[in-house]
Design a protein around this motif. Structure first.
Motif, PDB file in Angstrom:
ATOM      1  N   ARG A  75     -38.139  19.399 -20.470  1.00 16.76           N
ATOM      2  CA  ARG A  75     -37.958  20.357 -19.371  1.00 16.76           C
ATOM      3  C   ARG A  75     -36.801  21.266 -19.709  1.00 16.76           C
ATOM      4  O   ARG A  75     -35.829  20.843 -20.331  1.00 16.76           O
ATOM      5  CB  ARG A  75     -37.673  19.578 -18.082  1.00 16.76           C
ATOM      6  N   HIS A  76     -36.945  22.540 -19.332  1.00 16.34           N
ATOM      7  CA  HIS A  76     -35.843  23.483 -19.500  1.00 16.34           C
ATOM      8  C   HIS A  76     -35.568  24.122 -18.136  1.00 16.34           C
ATOM      9  O   HIS A  76     -36.426  24.803 -17.588  1.00 16.34           O
ATOM     10  CB  HIS A  76     -36.193  24.555 -20.543  1.00 16.34           C
ATOM     11  N   ILE A  77     -34.395  23.829 -17.570  1.00 16.33           N
ATOM     12  CA  ILE A  77     -33.997  24.410 -16.291  1.00 16.33           C
ATOM     13  C   ILE A  77     -33.215  25.691 -16.613  1.00 16.33           C
ATOM     14  O   ILE A  77     -32.148  25.625 -17.227  1.00 16.33           O
ATOM     15  CB  ILE A  77     -33.135  23.414 -15.481  1.00 16.33           C
ATOM     16  N   ARG A  78     -33.768  26.822 -16.252  1.00 14.87           N
ATOM     17  CA  ARG A  78     -33.173  28.107 -16.648  1.00 14.87           C
ATOM     18  C   ARG A  78     -32.054  28.535 -15.696  1.00 14.87           C
ATOM     19  O   ARG A  78     -32.016  28.097 -14.542  1.00 14.87           O
ATOM     20  CB  ARG A  78     -34.257  29.194 -16.696  1.00 14.87           C
ATOM     21  N   PRO A  79     -31.161  29.452 -16.164  1.00 15.02           N
ATOM     22  CA  PRO A  79     -30.025  29.892 -15.333  1.00 15.02           C
ATOM     23  C   PRO A  79     -30.454  30.497 -13.995  1.00 15.02           C
ATOM     24  O   PRO A  79     -29.741  30.376 -13.000  1.00 15.02           O
ATOM     25  CB  PRO A  79     -29.332  30.942 -16.203  1.00 15.02           C
ATOM     26  N   GLU A  80     -31.640  31.131 -13.970  1.00 18.16           N
ATOM     27  CA  GLU A  80     -32.050  31.804 -12.715  1.00 18.16           C
ATOM     28  C   GLU A  80     -32.780  30.884 -11.734  1.00 18.16           C
ATOM     29  O   GLU A  80     -33.094  31.281 -10.612  1.00 18.16           O
ATOM     30  CB  GLU A  80     -32.898  33.049 -13.013  1.00 18.16           C
ATOM     31  N   GLU A  81     -33.064  29.631 -12.170  1.00 26.10           N
ATOM     32  CA  GLU A  81     -33.656  28.684 -11.214  1.00 26.10           C
ATOM     33  C   GLU A  81     -32.662  28.448 -10.082  1.00 26.10           C
ATOM     34  O   GLU A  81     -31.464  28.671 -10.225  1.00 26.10           O
ATOM     35  CB  GLU A  81     -34.016  27.363 -11.910  1.00 26.10           C
ATOM     36  N   ARG A  82     -33.191  27.939  -8.937  1.00 30.23           N
ATOM     37  CA  ARG A  82     -32.338  27.878  -7.755  1.00 30.23           C
ATOM     38  C   ARG A  82     -32.002  26.443  -7.352  1.00 30.23           C
ATOM     39  O   ARG A  82     -32.763  25.523  -7.611  1.00 30.23           O
ATOM     40  CB  ARG A  82     -33.006  28.621  -6.600  1.00 30.23           C
ATOM     41  N   ILE A  83     -30.834  26.309  -6.717  1.00 31.88           N
ATOM     42  CA  ILE A  83     -30.400  25.014  -6.206  1.00 31.88           C
ATOM     43  C   ILE A  83     -31.199  24.723  -4.934  1.00 31.88           C
ATOM     44  O   ILE A  83     -31.326  25.586  -4.067  1.00 31.88           O
ATOM     45  CB  ILE A  83     -28.884  25.038  -5.902  1.00 31.88           C
ATOM     46  N   PHE A  84     -31.731  23.537  -4.830  1.00 30.91           N
ATOM     47  CA  PHE A  84     -32.676  23.184  -3.778  1.00 30.91           C
ATOM     48  C   PHE A  84     -32.135  23.437  -2.363  1.00 30.91           C
ATOM     49  O   PHE A  84     -32.792  24.034  -1.530  1.00 30.91           O
ATOM     50  CB  PHE A  84     -33.093  21.718  -3.953  1.00 30.91           C
ATOM     51  N   THR A  85     -30.901  22.998  -2.082  1.00 32.17           N
ATOM     52  CA  THR A  85     -30.416  23.076  -0.687  1.00 32.17           C
ATOM     53  C   THR A  85     -29.892  24.458  -0.307  1.00 32.17           C
ATOM     54  O   THR A  85     -30.092  24.915   0.806  1.00 32.17           O
ATOM     55  CB  THR A  85     -29.294  22.048  -0.436  1.00 32.17           C
ATOM     56  N   SER A  86     -29.208  25.146  -1.229  1.00 31.12           N
ATOM     57  CA  SER A  86     -28.547  26.413  -0.867  1.00 31.12           C
ATOM     58  C   SER A  86     -29.335  27.635  -1.311  1.00 31.12           C
ATOM     59  O   SER A  86     -29.041  28.755  -0.891  1.00 31.12           O
ATOM     60  CB  SER A  86     -27.166  26.473  -1.507  1.00 31.12           C
ATOM     61  N   TYR A  87     -30.314  27.435  -2.177  1.00 31.82           N
ATOM     62  CA  TYR A  87     -31.117  28.516  -2.746  1.00 31.82           C
ATOM     63  C   TYR A  87     -30.280  29.501  -3.577  1.00 31.82           C
ATOM     64  O   TYR A  87     -30.691  30.606  -3.869  1.00 31.82           O
ATOM     65  CB  TYR A  87     -31.935  29.252  -1.669  1.00 31.82           C
ATOM     66  N   GLU A  88     -29.084  29.099  -3.973  1.00 35.68           N
ATOM     67  CA  GLU A  88     -28.295  29.919  -4.903  1.00 35.68           C
ATOM     68  C   GLU A  88     -28.853  29.713  -6.307  1.00 35.68           C
ATOM     69  O   GLU A  88     -29.413  28.660  -6.619  1.00 35.68           O
ATOM     70  CB  GLU A  88     -26.837  29.464  -4.915  1.00 35.68           C
ATOM     71  N   GLU A  89     -28.617  30.697  -7.162  1.00 32.11           N
ATOM     72  CA  GLU A  89     -29.017  30.527  -8.561  1.00 32.11           C
ATOM     73  C   GLU A  89     -28.122  29.475  -9.220  1.00 32.11           C
ATOM     74  O   GLU A  89     -26.942  29.349  -8.889  1.00 32.11           O
ATOM     75  CB  GLU A  89     -28.904  31.862  -9.313  1.00 32.11           C
ATOM     76  N   ILE A  90     -28.716  28.732 -10.178  1.00 33.26           N
ATOM     77  CA  ILE A  90     -27.953  27.688 -10.869  1.00 33.26           C
ATOM     78  C   ILE A  90     -26.762  28.299 -11.601  1.00 33.26           C
ATOM     79  O   ILE A  90     -25.644  27.785 -11.535  1.00 33.26           O
ATOM     80  CB  ILE A  90     -28.890  26.915 -11.815  1.00 33.26           C
ATOM     81  N   CYS A  91     -26.998  29.403 -12.293  1.00 33.10           N
ATOM     82  CA  CYS A  91     -25.912  30.109 -12.977  1.00 33.10           C
ATOM     83  C   CYS A  91     -25.966  31.573 -12.545  1.00 33.10           C
ATOM     84  O   CYS A  91     -26.707  32.366 -13.137  1.00 33.10           O
ATOM     85  CB  CYS A  91     -26.038  29.984 -14.490  1.00 33.10           C
ATOM     86  N   PRO A  92     -25.204  31.934 -11.503  1.00 31.82           N
ATOM     87  CA  PRO A  92     -25.291  33.289 -10.950  1.00 31.82           C
ATOM     88  C   PRO A  92     -24.939  34.362 -11.986  1.00 31.82           C
ATOM     89  O   PRO A  92     -24.094  34.141 -12.863  1.00 31.82           O
ATOM     90  CB  PRO A  92     -24.256  33.272  -9.814  1.00 31.82           C
ATOM     91  N   ARG A  93     -25.605  35.503 -11.873  1.00 28.66           N
ATOM     92  CA  ARG A  93     -25.352  36.634 -12.772  1.00 28.66           C
ATOM     93  C   ARG A  93     -23.943  37.166 -12.526  1.00 28.66           C
ATOM     94  O   ARG A  93     -23.502  37.276 -11.386  1.00 28.66           O
ATOM     95  CB  ARG A  93     -26.395  37.715 -12.510  1.00 28.66           C
ATOM     96  N   VAL A  94     -23.253  37.472 -13.615  1.00 24.84           N
ATOM     97  CA  VAL A  94     -21.892  38.012 -13.512  1.00 24.84           C
ATOM     98  C   VAL A  94     -21.966  39.520 -13.714  1.00 24.84           C
ATOM     99  O   VAL A  94     -22.614  39.992 -14.654  1.00 24.84           O
ATOM    100  CB  VAL A  94     -20.965  37.357 -14.564  1.00 24.84           C
ATOM    101  N   GLU A  95     -21.306  40.277 -12.840  1.00 22.17           N
ATOM    102  CA  GLU A  95     -21.335  41.738 -12.951  1.00 22.17           C
ATOM    103  C   GLU A  95     -20.778  42.172 -14.296  1.00 22.17           C
ATOM    104  O   GLU A  95     -19.759  41.671 -14.758  1.00 22.17           O
ATOM    105  CB  GLU A  95     -20.505  42.369 -11.821  1.00 22.17           C
ATOM    106  N   GLY A  96     -21.482  43.121 -14.908  1.00 18.96           N
ATOM    107  CA  GLY A  96     -21.019  43.642 -16.198  1.00 18.96           C
ATOM    108  C   GLY A  96     -21.585  42.896 -17.395  1.00 18.96           C
ATOM    109  O   GLY A  96     -21.497  43.369 -18.524  1.00 18.96           O
ATOM    110  N   GLU A  97     -22.166  41.712 -17.171  1.00 14.75           N
ATOM    111  CA  GLU A  97     -22.803  40.985 -18.281  1.00 14.75           C
ATOM    112  C   GLU A  97     -24.301  41.253 -18.226  1.00 14.75           C
ATOM    113  O   GLU A  97     -24.925  41.147 -17.178  1.00 14.75           O
ATOM    114  CB  GLU A  97     -22.525  39.479 -18.172  1.00 14.75           C
TER     115      GLU A  97
END
Length: 546
Positions: free
Chosen positions: A178-200
């Protein structure tokens, strides 16, 4: 607790392996008149078998493993359906590593049965059963489908946290499950696992430390997000995140009290470090963070548990620029006492411990003067600093059973191996000169001898991995495992190239390079495979039987 009775006797109310050693008494004012008592502590065997059950097709090979610890070392025998297997030993049915492994080279239907491993020493006996079923392929397939539905297929994997998310790797087949990607979401908060950083322009993850909590959850730090994320192993999903103090860089799971310790730096200069505790970590519901009262903590040390010592009460906190270590009560999260190392001008850098004799080993920092910094020994019964560990220097690493201390001096490349006896004596057995400046080191149980280990060590700078057989001192090198992650790209600790084993019964180890991962077969001491496209995968957790 020690207690002097009215008859000038020393009473130890609850003896454990930390109490073994020499006790000397003398009359006041007559130090030259003394008597020494040697206290030896014997421990009945404790065993684990693996697997508890297995189904195999006729013609394949099968292994049943039994790990036993005790003092003195236990002897292992096997029964099949209650009958001693010794008379039946042959080319097809053999015992390896002093009986630690029962190997059947080509299984037949009649090999189905309950195999009992019995471990015995002078003070006791323990036993457990490993069951083997031989079934044809159709029935076995059905069994495997049922197993998968019950979720048994999520275990025996490495979870690798890298820039690209989380990779779940099955080492036997070198297969990414399994590959859990940075844009997948956290189940309870629906935030991204690794949020995008401005400028990157690419979305990537930054991890520092992760721990396995009872094969149910993985807790992992995200220093940039100031949070700890919780992964549910059964569903292989990120289920929630927990806000902690800024820049969390180190986690430790204290099994005895089911709590995860979190060290946060505050900022990259470590100006305001804090230590926090997440209680009831294996419950998974509504986790909370408790702030401890300790200030100025650079690092902390909590002794590991093993088969013989399954409860740990005390830990240590320290600041790398102050010549003291502070003993803390893990249950009440309070300070107990301060142990000064000033007489030895020792600034503590790292610690290890063995239950055999009850010693803590403290690596001291290099002072301005030339020469290697010493390693100090603290006695855990009296909390007294015994003094330097001979001429040994470097980071201390203790084997899971407490019988070996391996100290790796990063500067000189020297690796010293010491053995602890059943009386708690520390004996130097090897002084190995290497050109590997060790980053990390781990112990792999031997497949040829019971109660023995190999060590695998990575280098800060080089592409080689060192392999040492502890029973003989034989050294070998696995070459060209590519360049490690640079220290600049790994600011969280000095382990810029980790070496991760797969537990008591595992035969695979994993070590990351800059842009890939290497899987090592510890049974054959060979490279199993390279998994490419995994950048900075230097945070790894092994998940065993689920």
């Amino acid at each position: 607790i020690q207690d002097f009775g009215e008859d000038d006797s020393l009473y130890i109310t609850k003896v454990t392996t930390v109490h073994m050693g020499n006790y000397t008494c003398h009359a006041y004012g007559y130090e030259e008149l003394y008597q020494t008592h040697i206290l030896q502590v014997n421990v009945p065997p404790v065993i684990r078998v693996y697997p508890e059950t297995q189904a195999q097709e006729p013609g394949v090979s099968a292994s049943l493993k039994c790990h036993a610890e005790g003092i003195p070392n236990p002897r292992i025998t096997w029964l099949k359906n209650g009958i001693d297997i010794t008379p039946k030993l042959s080319k097809q049915l053999s015992l390896l590593a002093n009986g630690s492994e029962l190997h059947i080279s080509s299984v037949r239907y009649e090999d189905t049965g309950a195999y009992t491993c019995i471990a015995k020493n002078e003070v006791g006996v323990d036993e457990d059963i490993s069951s083997l079923f031989i079934e044809d392929s159709a029935r076995k397939t059905l069994a495997n489908i049922l197993w998968r539905e019950e979720g048994l297929s999520v275990g025996n994997m490495f979870y690798v946290f890298s820039d690209d998310g989380i990779t779940v790797l099955q080492p036997n087949e070198c297969e990414i499950r399994r590959h859990i990607r940075p844009e997948e979401r956290i189940f309870t908060s629906y935030e991204e696992i690794c949020p995008r950083v401005e400028g990157e322009n690419t979305q990537s993850c930054l991890w520092a430390s992760a721990v396995n909590v009872r094969d149910k959850y993985i807790y992992v730090t995200q220093p940039k997000q100031n949070r700890v994320m919780i992964i549910d192993i059964q569903s292989q999903k990120a289920i929630q995140s927990l806000d902690v103090d800024p820049l969390p860089t180190k986690l430790h799971y204290d099994k005895s009290h089911d709590q995860v310790w979190v060290l946060s730096w505050g900022d990259m200069r470590k100006t305001s470090p804090t230590l926090q505790v997440i209680p009831e970590a294996s419950a998974g519901e509504d986790p909370r963070v408790i702030h401890t009262p300790f200030e100025g903590v650079d690092d902390f040390f909590i002794p590991p548990t093993n088969l013989i010592i399954n409860h740990v009460r005390f830990g240590f906190i320290f600041n790398r620029s102050k010549p003291v270590v502070h003993k803390i009560d893990l249950e009440t999260v309070t300070h107990i006492k301060t142990i000064t190392l000033r007489a030895h001008s020792c600034m503590p850098q790292a610690m290890a411990c063995t239950h055999l004799g009850g010693y803590y080993f403290v690596q001291c920092g290099r002072s301005g003067s030339a020469g290697a910094a010493p390693q100090l020994i603290i006695d855990s019964v009296t909390d007294a600093v015994i003094g330097p560990n001979g001429a040994v220097s470097g980071t201390p690493h203790v084997s899971p059973d407490g019988r070996y201390l391996v100290s790796a001096d990063e500067g000189s490349g020297r690796i010293r191996v010491q053995a602890l006896t059943d009386r708690g004596e520390i004996n130097l057995i090897y002084d190995l000169k290497t050109n590997i400046h060790v980053s990390d080191l781990t112990f792999q149980p031997s497949f040829t001898e019971g109660n023995q280990y190999y060590i695998y060590a990575t280098s800060h700078l080089q592409t080689d991995v060192l392999f040492v057989e502890l029973s003989t001192g034989r050294m070998n090198v696995l070459k060209n495992l590519k360049d490690p992650i640079t220290s600049k790209d790994w600011p969280w600790n000095s382990y810029n190239r980790i070496m991760k084993d797969s537990g008591l019964f595992g035969q695979y180890l994993i070590t990351p390079a800059k842009d890939s991962l290497f899987v090592i077969n510890g049974r054959q001491n060979t490279l199993r495979c390279e998994v490419s496209g995994i950048r900075r995968g230097n945070t790894v957790v092994w998940v065993g039987e689920v």
